[in-house]
Design a protein around this motif. Structure first.
Motif, PDB file in Angstrom:
ATOM      1  N   LEU B 138      14.472   1.545 -11.071  1.00 45.73           N
ATOM      2  CA  LEU B 138      13.138   0.950 -11.106  1.00 45.73           C
ATOM      3  C   LEU B 138      12.045   1.991 -11.344  1.00 45.73           C
ATOM      4  O   LEU B 138      11.168   1.806 -12.183  1.00 45.73           O
ATOM      5  CB  LEU B 138      12.865   0.154  -9.820  1.00 45.73           C
ATOM      6  N   LYS B 162       0.843   0.475  -6.440  1.00 47.90           N
ATOM      7  CA  LYS B 162       1.284  -0.821  -6.948  1.00 47.90           C
ATOM      8  C   LYS B 162       0.264  -1.462  -7.883  1.00 47.90           C
ATOM      9  O   LYS B 162       0.654  -2.185  -8.809  1.00 47.90           O
ATOM     10  CB  LYS B 162       1.673  -1.763  -5.802  1.00 47.90           C
ATOM     11  N   ASP B 163      -1.011  -1.159  -7.702  1.00 42.72           N
ATOM     12  CA  ASP B 163      -2.016  -1.705  -8.623  1.00 42.72           C
ATOM     13  C   ASP B 163      -1.798  -1.161 -10.037  1.00 42.72           C
ATOM     14  O   ASP B 163      -1.872  -1.890 -11.026  1.00 42.72           O
ATOM     15  CB  ASP B 163      -3.436  -1.326  -8.176  1.00 42.72           C
ATOM     16  N   ILE B 165       0.980  -0.096 -11.231  1.00 41.98           N
ATOM     17  CA  ILE B 165       2.233  -0.655 -11.753  1.00 41.98           C
ATOM     18  C   ILE B 165       2.025  -2.112 -12.165  1.00 41.98           C
ATOM     19  O   ILE B 165       2.558  -2.571 -13.178  1.00 41.98           O
ATOM     20  CB  ILE B 165       3.367  -0.493 -10.717  1.00 41.98           C
ATOM     21  N   VAL B 182       4.775  -6.380  -4.364  1.00 44.46           N
ATOM     22  CA  VAL B 182       5.882  -5.489  -4.718  1.00 44.46           C
ATOM     23  C   VAL B 182       7.165  -6.278  -5.005  1.00 44.46           C
ATOM     24  O   VAL B 182       7.875  -5.996  -5.973  1.00 44.46           O
ATOM     25  CB  VAL B 182       6.104  -4.445  -3.600  1.00 44.46           C
ATOM     26  N   GLU B 183       7.437  -7.290  -4.170  1.00 41.07           N
ATOM     27  CA  GLU B 183       8.657  -8.094  -4.376  1.00 41.07           C
ATOM     28  C   GLU B 183       8.643  -8.759  -5.750  1.00 41.07           C
ATOM     29  O   GLU B 183       9.676  -8.854  -6.411  1.00 41.07           O
ATOM     30  CB  GLU B 183       8.787  -9.174  -3.292  1.00 41.07           C
ATOM     31  N   LEU B 185       6.998  -7.715  -8.412  1.00 42.93           N
ATOM     32  CA  LEU B 185       7.157  -6.674  -9.435  1.00 42.93           C
ATOM     33  C   LEU B 185       8.636  -6.327  -9.592  1.00 42.93           C
ATOM     34  O   LEU B 185       9.149  -6.178 -10.705  1.00 42.93           O
ATOM     35  CB  LEU B 185       6.347  -5.430  -9.059  1.00 42.93           C
ATOM     36  N   ASN B 186       9.319  -6.215  -8.446  1.00 44.17           N
ATOM     37  CA  ASN B 186      10.760  -5.954  -8.495  1.00 44.17           C
ATOM     38  C   ASN B 186      11.495  -7.056  -9.235  1.00 44.17           C
ATOM     39  O   ASN B 186      12.407  -6.798 -10.019  1.00 44.17           O
ATOM     40  CB  ASN B 186      11.337  -5.858  -7.076  1.00 44.17           C
ATOM     41  N   ARG B 190      13.959  -6.835 -12.388  1.00 48.31           N
ATOM     42  CA  ARG B 190      15.337  -7.319 -12.284  1.00 48.31           C
ATOM     43  C   ARG B 190      15.669  -8.235 -13.457  1.00 48.31           C
ATOM     44  O   ARG B 190      16.687  -8.083 -14.124  1.00 48.31           O
ATOM     45  CB  ARG B 190      15.537  -8.065 -10.961  1.00 48.31           C
TER      46      ARG B 190
END
Lengths: 218, 479
Positions: B138, B162-163, B165, B182-183, B185-186, B190
């Motif tokens: 990631l 995170k902003d 990203i 974040v979840e 974004l992950n 994925r």
């Protein structure tokens, strides 16, 4: 080119070793963990749960019923399994209509790639586990191939409590990994897939399974 | 006195990094967390010292038998069906990879995290050859989207928040919604990468430990992308620096514990992947071909010098980065090379040459934090000091580091010679100190003096020297 590279590299390294002057400090052996079976189960369970795995400790009589009960309440498009293993045979004998259908992994990956990447769950046996750092030991095989514990969103692992070792070193030693030869692929698995690559925020379910359920058969 | 190019570039990078408030906030929070987690895992100092002693002993033992262990590794791997390649340079290693990829007619490779592949600039090389190299870790995926290189050897996108990203994903991934969760974004990553894993033609990975006695390649990871890259495609290429070999399978457990604990404070990673052979005739998955590329790229030269050799003990945990007062303020990009932080500062000048990267050895306060946390006890400060000396060592040098003597200048050499002469000739020193006592306050602030006094107050010279004062008090060194 490559043949030369090998010879050149090795001759440079040998020129150095020929001169000696290597001090290898002694390090005293470290007394490892020494827990009894109950403590090992308990520690493994705690460590796995900390890493967001779900752990069920069940008796050897009740484990199949427990598994079925838990799967019945889930909506899963299938359960990938390896026929021809004791686990596979037990599942086939006990399976029922109202459960996620059993999906056998019998063809080479090239012929079933779509199925492998789309199935919701997979179930495998385990080679053992390590109490110290809370990890399962998996030895994928011809009957239980490597991707079974990787592509499904839910990985269920069935573990015999008697194969929980104190440490990784103890498992290697007592199971005779060297003597019997390493499998093509061996794995330690300590939870569902995770990442902390964004601001070190720990989140689960990146590329591998989003859930790991461990059935400890005691 | 003219500054060498590496110094100019580094000073520019330092200013830029220090002025970047966002970067500094991102780094501070991340580095504090990583070091706290490590401290919590190794809370028992005595047990940690024992483990560290083991780690050091294992790595030193492996290095003491390096050529024979590499040969044993090659023999075991070959027996197991893994094809072994040797590369003296990164160009050779790249060519080996390209040849394998071309032979399989692949257009794309999927990559697990590998610092050696960064050292080889493999992605750039493959892209020039029309082959896409897709990072799947990631953090690596994030920085690849932004055209950047890793700023940390364990958490490559640690410099971003995170902003940043969220904007990056929204801008660069087709149809990706804007989200700072974040979840979510992950989940986007994925979904994007899963399709690539399914269709992957060639997988590339690094190697954390290679076990000589069994021919086993060990990989440490949390995400599962490393397993995907080494399991799903028909071909797997593993890249390793030649120092990665260990003697025995039983050497692995302590090193694994030290690695994951030092890197992120984890007792173990989610996956520890031990690869010993390609797919067997009766097996249904796994790569049909596994290739191991063993890279030298200057390592055998490092190996040749007893003092420099300790550099090769490194297991790439990144703890020295997380605890370094320089790294934690600058981040990795300021160093301008693949390996940043204290390990980069000792490794890079030796790999690339002092004339390319010698300035990295000056990125240290000699506080020794790196040495204190290093799980295999690399003597960082000794090596840093040696590299600084080598930078000025013209002609034959004791440690023969590539590019040694690049900072040698006649002016500086003369200055030190005069200084030595001054301090060893009492007459000269007496006259000199009298002059300095009178004129010292009025020295012209030019050259190094100007630089030095830019952020420091220049100390006043005493009107009388110690020698004069002693004479006035009637002290005699003979009595």
């Amino acid at each position: 080119m490559t043949a030369n590279a090998r010879a050149n590299i090795l001759s440079r390294l040998r020129a150095t070793t020929a001169q000696g002057s290597f001090a290898v400090p002694d390090a005293p052996a470290i007394a490892g963990l020494a827990l009894n079976l109950e403590e090992r189960i308990d520690r493994l369970r705690r460590m796995l749960e900390t890493m967001h795995a779900e752990v069920w400790v069940v008796s050897s009589v009740a484990w199949l019923d427990e598994l079925k009960a838990r799967l019945r309440v889930r909506t899963l498009n299938g359960l990938l399994y390896g026929p021809g293993t004791p686990l596979g045979a037990a599942l086939e004998a006990a399976w029922e209509e109202n459960l996620p259908p059993l999906v056998p992994y019998v063809e080479p990956v090239e012929q079933c790639r779509e199925r492998l990447f789309n199935v919701d769950a997979g179930i495998t046996s385990t080679q053992g586990a390590i109490a110290e750092n809370g990890a399962l030991i998996l030895w994928p095989s011809a009957a239980e191939p490597r991707l079974m514990s990787l592509t499904p969103g839910l990985h269920i692992a069935v573990l015999e409590a008697g194969t929980i070792f104190n440490t990784f070193a103890e498992a290697i030693d007592q199971q005779g990994w060297l003597e019997q030869g390493m499998p093509t692929n061996a794995l330690l698995v300590s939870g569902p897939s995770k990442t902390a690559d964004i601001e070190l925020t720990l989140t689960f379910g990146v590329h591998g399974p989003k859930e790991l359920a461990v059935l400890i058969v005691a | 006195m003219t500054k060498t190019a590496d110094v100019v570039a580094f000073e520019r990078n330092v200013t830029k990094a220090l002025d970047d408030g966002q970067l500094r906030r991102n780094l501070r929070s991340a580095m504090t967390t990583l070091s706290q987690r490590r401290r919590a895992l190794f809370a028992d100092a005595e047990a940690f010292e024992q483990l560290r002693a083991q780690g050091q002993s294992i790595r030193r033992r492996a290095l003491s038998r390096l050529p024979e262990l590499l040969e044993q590794l090659e023999a075991r791997c070959t027996d197991n069906g893994i094809q072994v390649h040797w590369a003296e340079t990164t160009a050779e290693a790249n060519a080996i990879c390209l040849d394998i990829i071309r032979r399989h007619g692949a257009q794309r490779v999927i990559k697990g995290k590998s610092m050696v592949s960064e050292e080889m600039h493999l992605n750039h090389f493959l892209e020039e050859q029309g082959i896409e190299a897709l990072e799947t870790d990631l953090g690596e995926y994030i920085i690849q989207l932004d055209g950047e290189t890793p700023s940390h050897i364990i958490v490559p996108a640690i410099h971003k928040n995170k902003d940043q990203i969220a904007h990056l994903f929204h801008d660069r991934i087709p149809n990706a919604p804007y989200t700072e969760v974040v979840e979510e974004l992950n989940a986007i990553a994925r979904q994007e990468l899963r399709e690539k894993f399914r269709a992957g033609e060639v997988g590339v990975s690094g190697v954390n430990f290679a076990v000589a006695e069994t021919g086993t390649l060990c990989l440490v990871e949390n995400e599962g992308n490393g397993r995907m890259c080494t399991t799903a495609p028909p071909v797997h290429i593993a890249l390793m620096g030649l120092e990665k070999v260990v003697e025995k399978l039983q050497d692995v457990p302590p090193l694994l514990r030290l690695l994951t604990g030092s890197a992120t404070g984890q007792p173990i990673t989610t996956y520890f992947n031990m690869i010993t052979a390609p797919r067997q005739p009766d097996e249904r998955d796994g790569p049909q071909e596994v290739h191991l590329v063993i890279l030298d790229n200057g390592r055998s030269s490092i190996y040749g010098d007893p003092e420099r050799r300790a550099t090769l003990q490194c297991i790439r945990c990144g703890a020295c980065l997380n605890h370094c007062p320089i790294y934690t303020r600058l981040g990795g990009h300021a160093y301008g090379h693949v390996y940043p932080g204290p390990i980069g500062s000792i490794l890079t000048p030796q790999l690339e040459g002092l004339d390319e990267a010698g300035v990295m050895a000056s990125a240290s306060t000699f506080c020794g934090a790196c040495e204190e946390v290093c799980p295999v006890k690399i003597p960082f400060t000794e090596i840093l000091r040696m590299l600084r000396n080598e930078a000025y060592a013209r002609g034959e040098s004791e440690h023969d580091v590539k590019g040694h003597g690049y900072r040698y200048t006649t002016v500086e050499a003369l200055s030190w010679k005069s200084w030595a002469l001054y301090n060893t000739s009492p007459g000269l020193a007496r006259i000199g100190s009298q002059i300095l006592g009178k004129l010292g306050q009025h020295l012209p602030m030019i050259g190094p003096l100007k630089e030095w006094t830019r952020t420091r107050t220049s100390p006043p010279f005493a009107p009388k020297s110690l020698h004069q004062l002693a004479q006035e008090r009637g002290l005699d060194h003979d009595r």
